[in-house]
Design a protein around this motif. Structure first.
Motif, PDB file in Angstrom:
ATOM      1  N   GLY A   1       0.780  -1.233   0.000  1.00  0.00           N
ATOM      2  CA  GLY A   1       0.000   0.000   0.000  1.00  0.00           C
ATOM      3  C   GLY A   1       0.809   1.277   0.000  1.00  0.00           C
ATOM      4  N   ILE A   2       2.108   1.202  -0.306  1.00  0.00           N
ATOM      5  CA  ILE A   2       2.960   2.389  -0.314  1.00  0.00           C
ATOM      6  C   ILE A   2       3.008   2.974  -1.720  1.00  0.00           C
ATOM      7  CG2 ILE A   2       5.282   3.280   0.115  1.00  0.00           C
ATOM      8  CD1 ILE A   2       5.661   1.053   2.150  1.00  0.00           C
ATOM      9  N   CYS A   3       2.836   4.303  -1.808  1.00  0.00           N
ATOM     10  CA  CYS A   3       2.853   4.992  -3.094  1.00  0.00           C
ATOM     11  C   CYS A   3       4.273   5.477  -3.404  1.00  0.00           C
ATOM     12  CB  CYS A   3       1.903   6.192  -3.061  1.00  0.00           C
ATOM     13  SG  CYS A   3       0.165   5.737  -2.776  1.00  0.00           S
ATOM     14  N   HIS A   4       4.855   4.945  -4.463  1.00  0.00           N
ATOM     15  CA  HIS A   4       6.215   5.308  -4.863  1.00  0.00           C
ATOM     16  C   HIS A   4       6.174   6.104  -6.169  1.00  0.00           C
ATOM     17  CE1 HIS A   4       8.235   2.701  -1.933  1.00  0.00           C
ATOM     18  NE2 HIS A   4       7.356   1.758  -2.244  1.00  0.00           N
ATOM     19  N   ASP A   5       6.785   7.302  -6.170  1.00  0.00           N
ATOM     20  CA  ASP A   5       7.047   7.959  -7.442  1.00  0.00           C
ATOM     21  C   ASP A   5       8.522   7.779  -7.774  1.00  0.00           C
ATOM     22  OD1 ASP A   5       8.496   9.748  -5.928  1.00  0.00           O
ATOM     23  OD2 ASP A   5       7.198  11.462  -6.294  1.00  0.00           O
ATOM     24  N   GLU A   6       8.966   8.376  -8.882  1.00  0.00           N
ATOM     25  CA  GLU A   6      10.339   8.111  -9.323  1.00  0.00           C
ATOM     26  C   GLU A   6      11.396   8.685  -8.392  1.00  0.00           C
ATOM     27  OE1 GLU A   6       8.917  11.710 -11.791  1.00  0.00           O
ATOM     28  OE2 GLU A   6       8.097   9.854 -10.960  1.00  0.00           O
ATOM     29  N   ASN A   7      10.976   9.517  -7.413  1.00  0.00           N
ATOM     30  CA  ASN A   7      11.941  10.112  -6.489  1.00  0.00           C
ATOM     31  C   ASN A   7      12.261   9.213  -5.297  1.00  0.00           C
ATOM     32  OD1 ASN A   7      12.104  12.662  -7.903  1.00  0.00           O
ATOM     33  ND2 ASN A   7      10.035  13.051  -7.163  1.00  0.00           N
ATOM     34  N   THR A   8      11.506   8.141  -5.109  1.00  0.00           N
ATOM     35  CA  THR A   8      11.749   7.269  -3.959  1.00  0.00           C
ATOM     36  C   THR A   8      12.769   6.192  -4.325  1.00  0.00           C
ATOM     37  OG1 THR A   8       9.935   5.786  -4.544  1.00  0.00           O
ATOM     38  CG2 THR A   8       9.400   7.634  -3.122  1.00  0.00           C
ATOM     39  N   PRO A   9      13.607   5.791  -3.342  1.00  0.00           N
ATOM     40  CA  PRO A   9      14.680   4.835  -3.643  1.00  0.00           C
ATOM     41  C   PRO A   9      14.194   3.450  -4.054  1.00  0.00           C
ATOM     42  CG  PRO A   9      14.532   5.262  -1.282  1.00  0.00           C
ATOM     43  CD  PRO A   9      13.651   6.266  -1.950  1.00  0.00           C
ATOM     44  N   TYR A  10      12.953   3.081  -3.699  1.00  0.00           N
ATOM     45  CA  TYR A  10      12.465   1.737  -4.000  1.00  0.00           C
ATOM     46  C   TYR A  10      11.608   1.693  -5.270  1.00  0.00           C
ATOM     47  CZ  TYR A  10      14.151   0.443   0.617  1.00  0.00           C
ATOM     48  OH  TYR A  10      14.951   0.216   1.707  1.00  0.00           O
ATOM     49  N   TYR A  11      11.558   2.803  -5.985  1.00  0.00           N
ATOM     50  CA  TYR A  11      10.711   2.859  -7.181  1.00  0.00           C
ATOM     51  C   TYR A  11      11.079   1.774  -8.190  1.00  0.00           C
ATOM     52  CZ  TYR A  11       8.196   4.828 -11.151  1.00  0.00           C
ATOM     53  OH  TYR A  11       7.348   5.016 -12.212  1.00  0.00           O
ATOM     54  N   ALA A  12      12.373   1.686  -8.513  1.00  0.00           N
ATOM     55  CA  ALA A  12      12.807   0.719  -9.530  1.00  0.00           C
ATOM     56  C   ALA A  12      12.652  -0.715  -9.057  1.00  0.00           C
ATOM     57  CB  ALA A  12      14.264   0.993  -9.915  1.00  0.00           C
ATOM     58  N   ARG A  13      12.724  -0.915  -7.734  1.00  0.00           N
ATOM     59  CA  ARG A  13      12.653  -2.284  -7.197  1.00  0.00           C
ATOM     60  C   ARG A  13      11.219  -2.793  -7.083  1.00  0.00           C
ATOM     61  NH1 ARG A  13      16.674  -1.788  -1.972  1.00  0.00           N
ATOM     62  NH2 ARG A  13      18.226  -0.419  -2.911  1.00  0.00           N
ATOM     63  N   THR A  14      10.251  -1.869  -7.136  1.00  0.00           N
ATOM     64  CA  THR A  14       8.851  -2.261  -6.981  1.00  0.00           C
ATOM     65  C   THR A  14       8.338  -2.837  -8.288  1.00  0.00           C
ATOM     66  OG1 THR A  14       8.546  -0.482  -5.357  1.00  0.00           O
ATOM     67  CG2 THR A  14       6.560  -1.460  -6.294  1.00  0.00           C
ATOM     68  N   LYS A  15       8.181  -4.154  -8.330  1.00  0.00           N
ATOM     69  CA  LYS A  15       7.790  -4.846  -9.561  1.00  0.00           C
ATOM     70  C   LYS A  15       6.303  -5.206  -9.589  1.00  0.00           C
ATOM     71  CE  LYS A  15      12.036  -4.720 -10.965  1.00  0.00           C
ATOM     72  NZ  LYS A  15      12.420  -3.760 -12.025  1.00  0.00           N
ATOM     73  N   ASN A  16       5.747  -5.564  -8.434  1.00  0.00           N
ATOM     74  CA  ASN A  16       4.327  -5.912  -8.360  1.00  0.00           C
ATOM     75  C   ASN A  16       3.575  -4.708  -7.803  1.00  0.00           C
ATOM     76  OD1 ASN A  16       4.716  -8.626  -9.236  1.00  0.00           O
ATOM     77  ND2 ASN A  16       5.448  -9.143  -7.187  1.00  0.00           N
ATOM     78  N   PHE A  17       2.771  -4.058  -8.639  1.00  0.00           N
ATOM     79  CA  PHE A  17       2.147  -2.808  -8.207  1.00  0.00           C
ATOM     80  C   PHE A  17       0.900  -2.518  -9.032  1.00  0.00           C
ATOM     81  CE2 PHE A  17       5.311  -1.930 -11.456  1.00  0.00           C
ATOM     82  CZ  PHE A  17       4.607  -1.138 -12.363  1.00  0.00           C
ATOM     83  N   HIS A  18       0.080  -1.589  -8.496  1.00  0.00           N
ATOM     84  CA  HIS A  18      -1.000  -0.968  -9.252  1.00  0.00           C
ATOM     85  C   HIS A  18      -0.501   0.407  -9.665  1.00  0.00           C
ATOM     86  CE1 HIS A  18      -4.041  -4.007  -8.441  1.00  0.00           C
ATOM     87  NE2 HIS A  18      -3.683  -3.987  -7.166  1.00  0.00           N
ATOM     88  N   SER A  19      -0.754   0.798 -10.882  1.00  0.00           N
ATOM     89  CA  SER A  19      -0.223   2.067 -11.380  1.00  0.00           C
ATOM     90  C   SER A  19      -1.270   3.179 -11.280  1.00  0.00           C
ATOM     91  CB  SER A  19       0.250   1.918 -12.823  1.00  0.00           C
ATOM     92  OG  SER A  19      -0.830   1.531 -13.660  1.00  0.00           O
ATOM     93  N   PHE A  20      -0.779   4.397 -11.001  1.00  0.00           N
ATOM     94  CA  PHE A  20      -1.610   5.599 -10.932  1.00  0.00           C
ATOM     95  C   PHE A  20      -0.879   6.721 -11.663  1.00  0.00           C
ATOM     96  CE2 PHE A  20      -2.792   2.964  -7.369  1.00  0.00           C
ATOM     97  CZ  PHE A  20      -4.179   3.057  -7.326  1.00  0.00           C
ATOM     98  N   ASN A  21      -1.614   7.713 -12.092  1.00  0.00           N
ATOM     99  CA  ASN A  21      -0.978   8.800 -12.834  1.00  0.00           C
ATOM    100  C   ASN A  21      -0.519   9.945 -11.943  1.00  0.00           C
ATOM    101  OD1 ASN A  21      -3.366  10.000 -12.167  1.00  0.00           O
ATOM    102  ND2 ASN A  21      -4.149  10.151 -14.242  1.00  0.00           N
ATOM    103  N   SER A  22      -0.771   9.841 -10.608  1.00  0.00           N
ATOM    104  CA  SER A  22      -0.313  10.879  -9.682  1.00  0.00           C
ATOM    105  C   SER A  22      -0.288  10.328  -8.267  1.00  0.00           C
ATOM    106  CB  SER A  22      -1.221  12.108  -9.742  1.00  0.00           C
ATOM    107  OG  SER A  22      -2.500  11.791  -9.201  1.00  0.00           O
ATOM    108  N   ILE A  23       0.501  10.989  -7.416  1.00  0.00           N
ATOM    109  CA  ILE A  23       0.506  10.642  -5.987  1.00  0.00           C
ATOM    110  C   ILE A  23      -0.879  10.838  -5.388  1.00  0.00           C
ATOM    111  CG2 ILE A  23       1.296  11.473  -3.733  1.00  0.00           C
ATOM    112  CD1 ILE A  23       3.333   9.703  -4.841  1.00  0.00           C
TER     113      ILE A  23
END
Length: 245
Positions: A29-51
């Motif tokens: 349930g954590i919202c990651h944008d490209e500025n967070t360190p775990y963004y690239a590592r998050t592979k299983n996710f639901h996508s949204f167009n904004s925080i």
């Protein structure tokens, strides 16, 4: 072979561009944008167009992250921030359970039971730390209760409600004082206290003595200068007129 490699190269570039333009909501349930360190590592996710849309779906920000930089996905000041504040609430923000401020082994729950009993209470041992029985009239129903084990101490203004209405900005000392303030504590049936949860008078009222409950609620939140929305204030004012005349 060269064409194939070029195809793979450009496909990789474009896939990264697409990936970086979305907000990822992880399984936790954590919202990651490209500025967070775990963004690239998050592979299983639901996508949204904004925080904002991610938070409105029930997501939350990573710990220690403020508003993300960049105007495209900056968090608006109101609704999403309220959702973020709500996700941060926990009971231990108001102290580790009931406090024993004077160190006499009777915590604030026991002191509420002692002060609100209509007869002298009995204790579980000679140390006089834990109340076993007494006589309490529930302000929620008018029922008489004799066993302390059947009583919950209700926070008239619930801790979670207070957190959402300004207590999140208090000092720890003020939150502990609020959680143990006798003016905010009532001895009531466990079942009713749990059905009330963290609701205000605009969402929940006791079966009896509604006027006294509303007035008590108002007194506490005004004493601690908690903030109500206009809608909440109007609803409580209307209820006060209905039940108090």
């Amino acid at each position: 072979m060269k064409r194939y490699l070029l195809f793979i190269f450009f496909a990789f570039l474009f896939s990264n561009d697409i990936d970086a333009s979305i907000v990822k909501k992880s399984k936790s349930g954590i919202c990651h944008d490209e500025n967070t360190p775990y963004y690239a590592r998050t592979k299983n996710f639901h996508s949204f167009n904004s925080i904002k849309s991610c938070l409105e779906s029930g997501g939350r920000l990573p710990k220690r992250q403020g508003k993300p930089s960049g105007s495209k996905q900056a968090i608006p000041d109101k609704i999403p921030q309220q959702l973020a504040d709500r996700s941060e609430y926990s009971r231990n923000k108001f102290g580790n359970g009931w406090a024993d401020e004077d160190g006499d082994c009777q915590n604030s729950r026991m002191e509420a039971l002692i002060s609100q009993s209509l007869v002298e209470v009995r204790f579980k041992s000679n140390r006089m730390c834990k109340v076993e029985s007494g006589k309490w009239i529930s302000p929620f129903t008018g029922n008489t209760i004799f066993k302390a084990s059947e009583i919950d101490i209700d926070h008239v203004v619930p801790l979670s409600w207070a957190w959402k209405h300004g207590a999140n900005k208090w000092t720890n000392e003020k939150r502990i004082k609020f959680a143990n303030d006798p003016a905010n504590l009532l001895s009531v049936e466990s079942s009713l206290n749990r059905s009330k949860g963290d609701k205000g008078p605009d969402e929940w009222l006791p079966p009896k003595n509604q006027c006294q409950y509303i007035l008590r609620f108002q007194r506490v939140y005004k004493t601690y200068e908690l903030n109500l929305s206009k809608l909440e204030a109007d609803k409580i004012s209307s209820l006060k007129k209905s039940y108090c005349g």
